[in-house]
Design a protein around this motif. Structure first.
Motif, PDB file in Angstrom:
ATOM      1  N   LEU A   1       0.810  -1.210   0.000  1.00 32.58           N
ATOM      2  CA  LEU A   1       0.000   0.000   0.000  1.00 32.58           C
ATOM      3  C   LEU A   1       0.851   1.271   0.000  1.00 32.58           C
ATOM      4  CD1 LEU A   1      -2.689  -1.020   2.651  1.00 32.58           C
ATOM      5  CD2 LEU A   1      -2.991  -0.918   0.183  1.00 32.58           C
ATOM      6  N   GLY A   2       2.107   1.144   0.425  1.00 32.97           N
ATOM      7  CA  GLY A   2       2.943   2.320   0.550  1.00 32.97           C
ATOM      8  C   GLY A   2       2.566   3.173   1.754  1.00 32.97           C
ATOM      9  N   TRP A   3       1.859   2.613   2.723  1.00 27.96           N
ATOM     10  CA  TRP A   3       1.431   3.322   3.916  1.00 27.96           C
ATOM     11  C   TRP A   3       2.442   3.111   5.033  1.00 27.96           C
ATOM     12  CZ3 TRP A   3      -4.498   2.076   4.643  1.00 27.96           C
ATOM     13  CH2 TRP A   3      -5.202   2.487   3.498  1.00 27.96           C
ATOM     14  N   LYS A   4       2.462   4.027   5.994  1.00 26.38           N
ATOM     15  CA  LYS A   4       3.288   3.837   7.181  1.00 26.38           C
ATOM     16  C   LYS A   4       2.726   2.657   7.978  1.00 26.38           C
ATOM     17  CE  LYS A   4       5.251   8.317   8.346  1.00 26.38           C
ATOM     18  NZ  LYS A   4       5.313   9.345   9.410  1.00 26.38           N
ATOM     19  N   PHE A   5       3.631   1.946   8.654  1.00 31.01           N
ATOM     20  CA  PHE A   5       3.224   0.810   9.473  1.00 31.01           C
ATOM     21  C   PHE A   5       3.678   1.035  10.908  1.00 31.01           C
ATOM     22  CE2 PHE A   5       4.189  -3.196  11.586  1.00 31.01           C
ATOM     23  CZ  PHE A   5       2.970  -3.832  11.499  1.00 31.01           C
ATOM     24  N   TYR A   6       2.777   0.785  11.818  1.00 28.47           N
ATOM     25  CA  TYR A   6       3.084   0.844  13.244  1.00 28.47           C
ATOM     26  C   TYR A   6       2.690  -0.488  13.881  1.00 28.47           C
ATOM     27  CZ  TYR A   6       3.504   5.926  12.831  1.00 28.47           C
ATOM     28  OH  TYR A   6       3.885   7.196  12.473  1.00 28.47           O
ATOM     29  N   ASP A   7       3.558  -1.003  14.748  1.00 29.97           N
ATOM     30  CA  ASP A   7       3.242  -2.179  15.551  1.00 29.97           C
ATOM     31  C   ASP A   7       2.947  -1.673  16.954  1.00 29.97           C
ATOM     32  OD1 ASP A   7       3.179  -4.462  17.171  1.00 29.97           O
ATOM     33  OD2 ASP A   7       4.712  -5.477  15.989  1.00 29.97           O
ATOM     34  N   ALA A   8       1.715  -1.823  17.401  1.00 25.32           N
ATOM     35  CA  ALA A   8       1.298  -1.299  18.704  1.00 25.32           C
ATOM     36  C   ALA A   8       2.157  -1.838  19.846  1.00 25.32           C
ATOM     37  CB  ALA A   8      -0.177  -1.620  18.942  1.00 25.32           C
ATOM     38  N   ASP A   9       2.663  -3.045  19.699  1.00 20.57           N
ATOM     39  CA  ASP A   9       3.497  -3.619  20.758  1.00 20.57           C
ATOM     40  C   ASP A   9       4.736  -2.777  21.036  1.00 20.57           C
ATOM     41  OD1 ASP A   9       1.777  -5.718  21.231  1.00 20.57           O
ATOM     42  OD2 ASP A   9       2.930  -7.175  20.074  1.00 20.57           O
ATOM     43  N   ASP A  10       5.202  -2.033  20.045  1.00 15.27           N
ATOM     44  CA  ASP A  10       6.384  -1.183  20.226  1.00 15.27           C
ATOM     45  C   ASP A  10       6.109  -0.023  21.176  1.00 15.27           C
ATOM     46  OD1 ASP A  10       7.726  -2.786  18.397  1.00 15.27           O
ATOM     47  OD2 ASP A  10       7.417  -1.402  16.721  1.00 15.27           O
ATOM     48  N   TYR A  11       4.848   0.240  21.475  1.00 17.94           N
ATOM     49  CA  TYR A  11       4.468   1.399  22.275  1.00 17.94           C
ATOM     50  C   TYR A  11       4.003   1.045  23.683  1.00 17.94           C
ATOM     51  CZ  TYR A  11       5.175   3.739  17.928  1.00 17.94           C
ATOM     52  OH  TYR A  11       5.778   4.200  16.782  1.00 17.94           O
ATOM     53  N   HIS A  12       4.067  -0.234  24.047  1.00 19.12           N
ATOM     54  CA  HIS A  12       3.747  -0.609  25.426  1.00 19.12           C
ATOM     55  C   HIS A  12       4.787  -0.030  26.363  1.00 19.12           C
ATOM     56  CE1 HIS A  12       0.272  -3.224  25.490  1.00 19.12           C
ATOM     57  NE2 HIS A  12       0.718  -3.906  24.457  1.00 19.12           N
ATOM     58  N   SER A  13       4.347   0.369  27.527  1.00 21.58           N
ATOM     59  CA  SER A  13       5.272   0.890  28.538  1.00 21.58           C
ATOM     60  C   SER A  13       6.176  -0.250  29.024  1.00 21.58           C
ATOM     61  CB  SER A  13       4.486   1.451  29.722  1.00 21.58           C
ATOM     62  OG  SER A  13       3.830   0.391  30.415  1.00 21.58           O
ATOM     63  N   SER A  47      -3.799  13.971  10.437  1.00 21.23           N
ATOM     64  CA  SER A  47      -3.650  15.417  10.224  1.00 21.23           C
ATOM     65  C   SER A  47      -2.681  15.718   9.093  1.00 21.23           C
ATOM     66  CB  SER A  47      -3.154  16.096  11.503  1.00 21.23           C
ATOM     67  OG  SER A  47      -4.132  15.998  12.504  1.00 21.23           O
ATOM     68  N   SER A  48      -1.709  14.805   8.887  1.00 19.90           N
ATOM     69  CA  SER A  48      -0.736  14.960   7.794  1.00 19.90           C
ATOM     70  C   SER A  48      -1.219  14.288   6.515  1.00 19.90           C
ATOM     71  CB  SER A  48       0.604  14.360   8.212  1.00 19.90           C
ATOM     72  OG  SER A  48       1.100  14.993   9.349  1.00 19.90           O
ATOM     73  N   ARG A  49      -2.461  13.805   6.543  1.00 15.54           N
ATOM     74  CA  ARG A  49      -3.054  13.086   5.408  1.00 15.54           C
ATOM     75  C   ARG A  49      -2.246  11.836   5.036  1.00 15.54           C
ATOM     76  NH1 ARG A  49      -7.187  15.985   4.556  1.00 15.54           N
ATOM     77  NH2 ARG A  49      -7.324  18.177   4.063  1.00 15.54           N
ATOM     78  N   GLN A  50      -1.686  11.214   6.051  1.00 14.74           N
ATOM     79  CA  GLN A  50      -0.895   9.994   5.863  1.00 14.74           C
ATOM     80  C   GLN A  50      -1.758   8.794   6.255  1.00 14.74           C
ATOM     81  OE1 GLN A  50       2.526   9.255   4.863  1.00 14.74           O
ATOM     82  NE2 GLN A  50       1.538   7.259   4.905  1.00 14.74           N
ATOM     83  N   ASP A  51      -1.957   7.857   5.325  1.00 12.92           N
ATOM     84  CA  ASP A  51      -2.656   6.615   5.653  1.00 12.92           C
ATOM     85  C   ASP A  51      -1.688   5.695   6.381  1.00 12.92           C
ATOM     86  OD1 ASP A  51      -5.206   7.146   4.435  1.00 12.92           O
ATOM     87  OD2 ASP A  51      -4.238   6.897   2.485  1.00 12.92           O
ATOM     88  N   VAL A  52      -2.220   4.936   7.323  1.00  8.23           N
ATOM     89  CA  VAL A  52      -1.371   4.046   8.117  1.00  8.23           C
ATOM     90  C   VAL A  52      -2.041   2.697   8.325  1.00  8.23           C
ATOM     91  CG1 VAL A  52      -0.265   5.945   9.376  1.00  8.23           C
ATOM     92  CG2 VAL A  52      -2.234   4.816  10.376  1.00  8.23           C
ATOM     93  N   VAL A  53      -1.199   1.726   8.617  1.00  4.61           N
ATOM     94  CA  VAL A  53      -1.629   0.420   9.098  1.00  4.61           C
ATOM     95  C   VAL A  53      -1.092   0.307  10.520  1.00  4.61           C
ATOM     96  CG1 VAL A  53      -1.371  -2.084   8.853  1.00  4.61           C
ATOM     97  CG2 VAL A  53      -1.608  -0.653   6.810  1.00  4.61           C
ATOM     98  N   LEU A  54      -1.970  -0.043  11.440  1.00  7.42           N
ATOM     99  CA  LEU A  54      -1.589  -0.252  12.832  1.00  7.42           C
ATOM    100  C   LEU A  54      -1.924  -1.691  13.189  1.00  7.42           C
ATOM    101  CD1 LEU A  54      -0.787   0.745  15.731  1.00  7.42           C
ATOM    102  CD2 LEU A  54      -3.219   1.297  16.033  1.00  7.42           C
ATOM    103  N   ALA A  55      -0.909  -2.461  13.549  1.00  7.74           N
ATOM    104  CA  ALA A  55      -1.138  -3.824  14.042  1.00  7.74           C
ATOM    105  C   ALA A  55      -1.366  -3.709  15.547  1.00  7.74           C
ATOM    106  CB  ALA A  55       0.067  -4.715  13.741  1.00  7.74           C
ATOM    107  N   CYS A  56      -2.563  -4.060  15.984  1.00  9.27           N
ATOM    108  CA  CYS A  56      -2.926  -3.841  17.386  1.00  9.27           C
ATOM    109  C   CYS A  56      -4.006  -4.831  17.791  1.00  9.27           C
ATOM    110  CB  CYS A  56      -3.442  -2.413  17.554  1.00  9.27           C
ATOM    111  SG  CYS A  56      -3.946  -1.983  19.223  1.00  9.27           S
ATOM    112  N   SER A  57      -3.826  -5.428  18.950  1.00  9.70           N
ATOM    113  CA  SER A  57      -4.885  -6.306  19.454  1.00  9.70           C
ATOM    114  C   SER A  57      -5.867  -5.462  20.266  1.00  9.70           C
ATOM    115  CB  SER A  57      -4.294  -7.445  20.297  1.00  9.70           C
ATOM    116  OG  SER A  57      -3.476  -6.923  21.338  1.00  9.70           O
ATOM    117  N   ALA A  58      -6.720  -4.772  19.564  1.00 10.85           N
ATOM    118  CA  ALA A  58      -7.762  -3.948  20.194  1.00 10.85           C
ATOM    119  C   ALA A  58      -8.916  -4.884  20.533  1.00 10.85           C
ATOM    120  CB  ALA A  58      -8.185  -2.833  19.244  1.00 10.85           C
ATOM    121  N   LEU A  59      -8.771  -5.555  21.650  1.00 15.54           N
ATOM    122  CA  LEU A  59      -9.635  -6.682  21.981  1.00 15.54           C
ATOM    123  C   LEU A  59     -11.078  -6.318  22.317  1.00 15.54           C
ATOM    124  CD1 LEU A  59      -7.062  -8.572  24.230  1.00 15.54           C
ATOM    125  CD2 LEU A  59      -7.719  -9.173  21.895  1.00 15.54           C
ATOM    126  N   LYS A  60     -11.277  -5.155  22.917  1.00 12.25           N
ATOM    127  CA  LYS A  60     -12.619  -4.761  23.351  1.00 12.25           C
ATOM    128  C   LYS A  60     -13.158  -3.616  22.496  1.00 12.25           C
ATOM    129  CE  LYS A  60     -12.357  -5.682  28.340  1.00 12.25           C
ATOM    130  NZ  LYS A  60     -12.483  -4.988  29.648  1.00 12.25           N
TER     131      LYS A  60
END
Length: 156
Positions: A1-13, A47-60
């Motif tokens: 897709l050419g979109w930015k990718f974020y792995d939610a696990d990288d942002y856990h405290s 806000s930057s008009r950037q599409d992204v993919v976020l891998a996240c276990s948003a369970l609820k």
């Protein structure tokens, strides 16, 4: 897709990672600040008009509302806020599969803080998406190219 990718696990405290590595499931109190941070990332990219993919276990359902609307989603059952705080437009791809398939994949994963023993707590917490949420359900038993194609088709 050419979109930015974020792995939610990288942002856990560090505290969340330590807790999980010790086999202790996270609770809402642990997850909400993490989800708010992820919302802020998504909002910034939007806000930057950037599409992204976020891998996240948003369970609820509430977790998915926080991703879309931020902390205000916790105090309100509304997913849409007026004006600039309107909910982000997110397509949730619910990857669904048998517990044994997922457990087998977790067993093969090396160097991750989440031990396979926490899979049960993930399933216990899971609230699969439902209407009116914007989602698709994709079977994990399909090949990776089939999964990607199904998600791409839903996006476009």
């Amino acid at each position: 897709l050419g979109w930015k990718f974020y792995d939610a696990d990288d942002y856990h405290s560090p505290e969340n990672k330590k807790k999980m590595s010790e086999g202790i499931p996270l609770n809402d109190e642990d997850r909400i600040p993490w989800l708010c941070e992820l919302h802020d990332i998504l909002r910034r990219e939007d806000s930057s008009r950037q599409d992204v993919v976020l891998a996240c276990s948003a369970l609820k359902k509430v977790y998915r509302r926080v991703l879309a609307s931020g902390a205000s989603a916790i105090e309100s059952n509304q997913s849409e806020q007026p004006g600039e705080n309107a909910a982000l437009k997110i397509l949730f791809a619910h990857l669904h599969g048998p517990r044994d398939v997922i457990a087998g994949r977790l067993e093969k994963r090396k160097g991750h803080f989440l031990p396979p023993e926490l899979l049960k707590s993930q399933f216990d917490t899971l609230e699969p998406p439902s209407a009116p949420e914007n989602f698709i359900t994709v079977s994990l038993e399909k090949s990776l190219p089939e999964i990607v194609l199904e998600i791409e088709n839903a996006i476009f």
